[in-house]
Each structure stands twice: as C-alpha cells, then as structure tokens.
Design an enzyme around this catalytic site. Structure first.
Site, PDB file in Angstrom:
ATOM      1  NE  ARG A  19      -4.762   3.224  -0.158  1.00  0.00           N
ATOM      2  CZ  ARG A  19      -4.124   2.100   0.130  1.00  0.00           C
ATOM      3  NH1 ARG A  19      -3.552   1.942   1.307  1.00  0.00           N
ATOM      4  NH2 ARG A  19      -4.055   1.134  -0.755  1.00  0.00           N
ATOM      5  CB  SER A 107     -10.701   3.056   0.982  1.00  0.00           C
ATOM      6  OG  SER A 107     -11.373   1.837   1.169  1.00  0.00           O
ATOM      7  CG  HIS A 108     -10.153   0.416   4.774  1.00  0.00           C
ATOM      8  ND1 HIS A 108     -10.123   0.080   3.442  1.00  0.00           N
ATOM      9  CD2 HIS A 108      -9.044  -0.120   5.327  1.00  0.00           C
ATOM     10  CE1 HIS A 108      -9.036  -0.652   3.217  1.00  0.00           C
ATOM     11  NE2 HIS A 108      -8.374  -0.782   4.335  1.00  0.00           N
ATOM     12  CE  LYS A 117     -10.537   2.402  -3.515  1.00  0.00           C
ATOM     13  NZ  LYS A 117     -11.714   1.762  -2.882  1.00  0.00           N
ATOM     14  CG  ASP A 243     -15.584   0.468   2.281  1.00  0.00           C
ATOM     15  OD1 ASP A 243     -16.638   0.760   1.675  1.00  0.00           O
ATOM     16  OD2 ASP A 243     -14.491   0.334   1.697  1.00  0.00           O
ATOM     17  CG  ASP A 245     -14.470   3.711  -0.985  1.00  0.00           C
ATOM     18  OD1 ASP A 245     -14.546   2.759  -0.199  1.00  0.00           O
ATOM     19  OD2 ASP A 245     -13.871   3.629  -2.085  1.00  0.00           O
ATOM     20  CG  ASP A 247     -15.011   0.154  -2.452  1.00  0.00           C
ATOM     21  OD1 ASP A 247     -14.928  -0.065  -1.224  1.00  0.00           O
ATOM     22  OD2 ASP A 247     -14.027   0.483  -3.155  1.00  0.00           O
ATOM     23  NE  ARG A 248     -13.231  -2.512   2.110  1.00  0.00           N
ATOM     24  CZ  ARG A 248     -12.783  -2.793   3.331  1.00  0.00           C
ATOM     25  NH1 ARG A 248     -12.697  -4.038   3.742  1.00  0.00           N
ATOM     26  NH2 ARG A 248     -12.428  -1.829   4.146  1.00  0.00           N
ATOM     27  CB  THR A 307      -5.838 -10.759  -2.882  1.00  0.00           C
ATOM     28  OG1 THR A 307      -6.329 -11.979  -2.334  1.00  0.00           O
ATOM     29  CG2 THR A 307      -6.331  -9.608  -2.038  1.00  0.00           C
ATOM     30  CD  GLU A 326     -10.496  -8.335  -3.134  1.00  0.00           C
ATOM     31  OE1 GLU A 326      -9.264  -8.308  -3.238  1.00  0.00           O
ATOM     32  OE2 GLU A 326     -11.215  -7.358  -3.378  1.00  0.00           O
ATOM     33  CG  MET A 327     -11.428 -13.067   3.092  1.00  0.00           C
ATOM     34  SD  MET A 327     -12.814 -14.184   3.337  1.00  0.00           S
ATOM     35  CE  MET A 327     -13.109 -13.985   5.071  1.00  0.00           C
ATOM     36  CB  SER A 328     -10.999  -7.147   1.195  1.00  0.00           C
ATOM     37  OG  SER A 328     -11.445  -6.945  -0.136  1.00  0.00           O
ATOM     38  CG  HIS A 330     -13.476  -4.756  -2.819  1.00  0.00           C
ATOM     39  ND1 HIS A 330     -13.736  -3.456  -3.198  1.00  0.00           N
ATOM     40  CD2 HIS A 330     -12.411  -4.690  -1.985  1.00  0.00           C
ATOM     41  CE1 HIS A 330     -12.862  -2.644  -2.627  1.00  0.00           C
ATOM     42  NE2 HIS A 330     -12.051  -3.361  -1.879  1.00  0.00           N
TER      43      HIS A 330
END
Length: 464
Positions: A19, A107-108, A117, A243, A245, A247-248, A307, A326-328, A330
């Site tokens: 990134r 992503s974000h 990715k 988000d 892309d 994925d969240r 994580t 996952e907390m983010s 995902h």
C-alpha cells in the site's frame, strides 16, 4: 542510473498487503515488478493463471494494467475480473479454480492511496511472504518468459450473485438503507439485495474515486452519521454500510445504535451454532470478552487469533473454523461460503437472520453488550510502537489480573473487563482498546493500564 533498491520504497510492503501513495511510492513500474515477482512465484507453484480485479479508485485501471503486464511477462496467464469488490475477486479465485488473485485496492485509505491484496496457490500473502516479494524485486530474481502469459476478461459477477441468491433466503420483506460511501460495492450490493427481496434505499451507492461525501470506512463513527440521519427520518428498519472495497461491514439499528463487528460476530456465530453444534468460531484479540461465553454456552469452540485479515484466514485454516469475526469489520463465513471476508455476503446473512423477527432490531438489541472505548492510539516514531509494547509485556506488573494474553501485543483480563495494547502492523501507533462491565470498572482499568504504560514509556502521548 538508480538501482531498483533506490527506486522502490520498502515502506509500501506492509504486514497484510502492499500500500502506498500513487505515483510517489506506488507507481506503475512498482506494480509491474510486483506482477513479475508474483508470476515468478506462480511458475514455481505450477499456477497457470492469476485473477486480477480493482476497486473504484481513479488510479485503478493503470495500476491494474501494469500489474497484469508484469504477471504476463513472467509467462503466467491473467484473468481480468474488472472493477469489482475485493470479495468478488476472492470469489473468482474459487470459481475459476486458480486459488490465486490480486485485488488492486486502497480499501479505506485516502483517495491518493492504492494497494495490492494478494493470494497465491490458496494462501493469502502476509508478513514474510510480502517482504520476500520486495527482496525478489531488488535482487532482480524475476523470471522473464520467452512467451508472455495469455490474457482473458472474465465477468464473474453473475456467478457470484447466483451463488448468494441460491444460498440466502429472507423470511419476509424488509427495507434497508445501504451506504456504500461511493466505494466499489455500491451498484452490485443494491442489485443483489433488491433481487434478494430487500427494498433498498441507496446512499452514495454510485462509484466515485474522489469519495465526495464521506470516507468509505464504517469503523469510523463519523462516517455513519449520514446513515443514522436517514434511518431516523425514514421508515427503513436497518442500516448497512460497506468500506471502499466491500470486504467490511458496518451495521446501524433503526434508533442509531452502531452494532460493532464483535457483536455482529456473536449474532452470526449463534446462527451457525443453531444448525451446527460444535462449530469452531475464531475472533481477533480486539473483540469483546462476551464472545467466548456466548459461543461456548451454545456448544461452540472459541479460538482467539492475532489481528489482521490474512492472519485470521491462516488461523481459520489451521483450526478448520466455520466462522471468524474481526473487530475491524472483516467477517468470514466458512459454513455455506468459501471462507473469505465479504461485507456484501455478510450483509445478506445479517438480513436473513433479522427477517425471521417481526422487529428486525430485536435480535441485535438482545446481543450481550459492554461499556467499551473505540480503538485508541498512542502515536510513536517508526518502529517504536513494537518496542513500547515489548517493554510493557516484559516489565508491567498486573498481579490483580485474571489472565494475560500475549499472542498479539498484551491483553490483560480482569473479572470485570480487559485492556489491550498492540503495535499496529500498518502505521507507527500502539493500538489500545478497553472494555468493562460498568463505567466505573472501565475507568479503573484505564487508570491501571495508564500507570503501567507510563512506567515503561514516561513520554507516551496517551489518548485517555
């Protein structure tokens, strides 16, 4: 003439992906070289084709073209999946049986960023594997084939949508507000949910790489304000956010309560365990303490992971998990779905559960809750975040704690709450999170943690 080591910045080779800032650290030349490295590795693993897709960022088409050029230079074929959410790219690696793919996505991150990715031979690349790509490039260990790999454009969206439409069934009609933040998931999600039987009220569902309304990151509460307002003023029952892309997943109730991903994970885990007792549920170290008793009381097996979406996927494979959260944001289903993180698919599973109730918000409101902080950060110099957490692990004294978990930073558990400090893998900060049964317990735990942090880092700029 500059060497490759001088023209390519190691800083873009992150823990979970590549990134950087477009045309500064992430250039077309860099993408082409990464493509050649991936193609070289693919040759060694007998991978004939790599799927490549991109999100809605303005730089996506040319960076994708450069990446595909590099892959083909190494003699490996490319399936060009086009502009799709990252989960659709993951789906293509299963559907086209390559096990290999690259999503060109920022992503974000802000609009001037982009990234890659990567997965190869059914393994998501992270950590040392990403550093190895850097080493291959600077040491010129890249294969140039006599004949370039073939190229084919493939539209996998119809197959992706058909797979979901044949899998997910709603129990009744429902109206939902969908905020895509002008990310790539908008048009596909609106089409899919509508075909599923949802009355969709779209918010910023057109793809615009300038992100003119708000940033496409539902983990930041300020990005959910528009969604809350529309829910408050209209007749929709639930709010969904994606988000950049796709994925969240973000979830907001009718009355504006944000259902954080660790609580979403409990809802999904409970649903899976109702059909599959003994299912293995993975969650990351940032998730609520409530998840373990919730899963175990329903006959499930709970496993804590480090994580990071790549690390979660590796852990899922290791323990043969049916689900991970996952907390983010995902969310990974591996019961009726191939196990990759997919915000759009997760939203359909959410609606499947909610439509079984006359009040769609009741199942969400019934989930265990706790007093908690959002993710807090201690800024540090590059690399100092890792050292600070190591000093905390080595020197801090938590004699009053019930348990200390060190699989990813340090998580200290008390009978009425926990504190977590872990070094971010993407930015030079220490990530903190606190949770407790009551506001008083939260304050006590924060004070206790502050005391120990200041012993090992007296100059730390604490955000609490």
């Amino acid at each position: 003439m500059k060497t490759m080591a001088e023209t390519i910045s190691r800083s873009i080779f992150k823990a979970y992906d590549i990134r950087g800032i477009v045309d500064k650290t992430l250039t077309e030349e860099v993408c082409e070289k990464v493509g050649m490295a991936l193609g070289t590795l693919a040759q060694k693993k007998n991978v004939s084709h790599i799927c490549v897709g991109r999100d809605g960022r303005l730089s996506g088409p040319r960076l994708q073209a450069a990446l595909m050029k590099g892959i083909r230079k190494a003699g490996v074929g490319v399936y060009d999946i086009g502009a799709v959410p990252t989960p659709v790219l993951y789906f293509s690696t299963v559907y086209l049986k390559t096990g290999s793919g690259v999503a060109v996505t920022g992503s974000h991150n802000p609009p001037d960023y982009n990234g890659l990715k990567m997965m190869l031979a059914d393994e998501t690349l992270y950590g040392p594997a990403i550093q190895h790509i850097y080493e291959m490039i600077v040491n010129n260990e890249l294969c140039t084939a006599e004949k370039e790999g073939p190229y084919e454009q493939v539209d996998v969206v119809p197959a992706y949508m058909e797979k979901i439409l044949s899998d997910v069934k709603l129990s009744r009609p429902i109206k939902a507000v969908v905020d895509a933040g002008n990310g790539i998931a908008g048009p596909l999600a609106v089409d899919l949910l509508t075909r599923l039987g949802v009355e969709v009220q779209g918010l910023f569902t057109n793809v615009d790489g300038h992100f003119p309304n708000h940033h496409p990151d539902p983990s930041k509460l300020e990005n959910l304000e528009d969604l809350k307002k529309v829910l408050r003023e209209g007749d929709a029952e639930i709010g969904i956010a994606y988000d950049g892309d796709g994925d969240r997943l973000g979830v907001v109730t009718k009355d504006g309560e944000v259902i954080f991903p660790d609580r979403q994970a409990m809802l999904f885990a409970g649903d899976i365990l109702a059909h599959k007792p003994g299912a293995v549920i993975v969650h990351d170290v940032k998730c609520t303490r409530n998840i373990r008793p919730y899963v175990e009381s329903r006959g499930g097996v709970c496993v804590m992971s480090r994580t990071g979406h790549s690390l979660i996927k590796a852990k899922m494979k290791e323990v043969n998990a049916d689900f991970a959260g996952e907390m983010s944001g995902h969310i990974f289903f591996h019961d009726r779905w191939p196990g990759f993180d997919d915000g759009v698919y997760a939203s359909t599973r959410l609606l499947e559960i909610l439509t079984r109730s006359a009040d769609a918000n009741a199942p969400l409101k019934a989930l265990p809750n706790a007093v908690s902080t959002p993710e807090l950060q201690i800024p540090t110099e590059e690399g100092e975040n890792v050292k600070l957490v190591e000093r905390l692990k080595e020197n801090a004294k938590f004699d009053d704690a019930q348990d200390i978990i060190t699989i990813d930073g340090i998580r200290v558990e008390w009978k009425d709450g926990f504190a977590l400090a872990r070094p971010s893998n993407t930015t030079p900060v220490v990530v903190l999170r606190f949770e407790a049964d009551t506001p008083e317990a939260l304050a006590r735990i924060q004070d206790r943690f502050k005391e120990e942090i200041l012993k090992v880092a007296p100059d730390a700029k604490l955000p609490f």
